[in-house]
Structures are given as C-alpha cells and as structure tokens.
Design a protein around this motif. Structure first.
Motif, PDB file in Angstrom:
ATOM      1  N   ILE A 135      33.611  35.340  43.154  1.00 50.55           N
ATOM      2  CA  ILE A 135      32.634  36.687  43.045  1.00 50.55           C
ATOM      3  C   ILE A 135      33.383  37.870  43.256  1.00 50.55           C
ATOM      4  O   ILE A 135      34.703  37.632  43.051  1.00 50.55           O
ATOM      5  CB  ILE A 135      31.700  36.599  43.969  1.00 50.55           C
ATOM      6  N   PHE A 136      33.705  38.224  41.456  1.00 53.95           N
ATOM      7  CA  PHE A 136      34.420  39.769  41.926  1.00 53.95           C
ATOM      8  C   PHE A 136      33.736  41.241  42.236  1.00 53.95           C
ATOM      9  O   PHE A 136      32.699  41.005  41.871  1.00 53.95           O
ATOM     10  CB  PHE A 136      34.747  39.785  39.632  1.00 53.95           C
ATOM     11  N   LEU A 137      34.043  41.924  42.863  1.00 58.95           N
ATOM     12  CA  LEU A 137      33.114  43.189  43.102  1.00 58.95           C
ATOM     13  C   LEU A 137      34.416  44.321  43.020  1.00 58.95           C
ATOM     14  O   LEU A 137      35.587  44.172  43.837  1.00 58.95           O
ATOM     15  CB  LEU A 137      33.172  43.225  44.504  1.00 58.95           C
ATOM     16  N   PHE A 138      33.983  45.510  41.973  1.00 55.64           N
ATOM     17  CA  PHE A 138      34.630  46.737  42.101  1.00 55.64           C
ATOM     18  C   PHE A 138      33.698  47.857  42.703  1.00 55.64           C
ATOM     19  O   PHE A 138      32.613  47.676  42.240  1.00 55.64           O
ATOM     20  CB  PHE A 138      34.794  46.744  40.568  1.00 55.64           C
ATOM     21  N   ARG A 139      34.059  48.668  43.429  1.00 55.67           N
ATOM     22  CA  ARG A 139      33.973  49.490  44.013  1.00 55.67           C
ATOM     23  C   ARG A 139      34.511  50.726  44.068  1.00 55.67           C
ATOM     24  O   ARG A 139      35.849  51.122  44.363  1.00 55.67           O
ATOM     25  CB  ARG A 139      33.460  49.127  45.091  1.00 55.67           C
ATOM     26  N   PHE A 140      34.105  51.967  43.536  1.00 51.45           N
ATOM     27  CA  PHE A 140      34.610  53.113  43.328  1.00 51.45           C
ATOM     28  C   PHE A 140      33.233  54.415  44.219  1.00 51.45           C
ATOM     29  O   PHE A 140      32.128  54.423  44.080  1.00 51.45           O
ATOM     30  CB  PHE A 140      34.579  53.627  42.279  1.00 51.45           C
ATOM     31  N   ASP A 141      34.758  55.002  45.170  1.00 51.99           N
ATOM     32  CA  ASP A 141      33.523  56.175  45.882  1.00 51.99           C
ATOM     33  C   ASP A 141      34.229  57.154  45.472  1.00 51.99           C
ATOM     34  O   ASP A 141      35.762  57.290  44.952  1.00 51.99           O
ATOM     35  CB  ASP A 141      33.671  56.047  47.168  1.00 51.99           C
TER      36      ASP A 141
END
Length: 84
Positions: free
Chosen positions: A66-72
């Motif tokens: 599974i691929f996860l990308f997060r930008f805060d």
C-alpha cells in the motif's frame, strides 16, 4: 483513467461547526486499472493548517505494498511523508 467511486455524501465534504475556527474536510475515492482504490482526504483549516493525505490500494492479486503520501502545512512549517 481514473473512475470515481461513489461514497456516502455525508462523508464527501464536511464543514466545521465552530464559527471561530472554520474548516472543511473533503474526501474522494477513485479506482483505475490495477488499482482498486485511491483515497484522498484534504483538510483545509485556512492559513493555520492544511493537510492532504492519499492512500493507494493496489488490486488484491498484485504483490505490492500500500502506498501512502501525506503533506501537512502548519503556517510557516511543512511536513511531507511517504510510506509503503
């Protein structure tokens, strides 16, 4: 191309009930060939905070993570993360 996956409209977009700290959360789901679901969530808290999160779930018969990308974004500070 991407195909939209329908979702309960109650979860598609939500607005803050706090008049002092306005905000909204937007959720979207898509699928594509070889990908069973792409889930995107965007939280908009104005200039104080914004968060974008995307998770890609491949087809069950694919031997891939599974691929996860997060930008805060917190005012003047940014944080980005990728995980699989």
């Amino acid at each position: 191309g991407l195909k939209t996956i329908s979702m309960n409209s109650e979860f598609a977009i939500k607005y803050s009930i706090n008049p002092v700290k306005e905000g909204r959360i937007i959720n979207m789901n898509f699928s594509a060939e070889g990908i069973r679901r792409i889930r995107m969530t965007y939280f908009d808290g104005g200039s104080a905070v914004q968060v974008f999160n995307m998770v890609i779930y491949l087809e069950y018969n694919t031997n891939a993570p599974i691929f996860l990308f997060r930008f805060d974004f917190f005012g003047q500070k940014n944080l980005a993360g990728i995980d699989f």
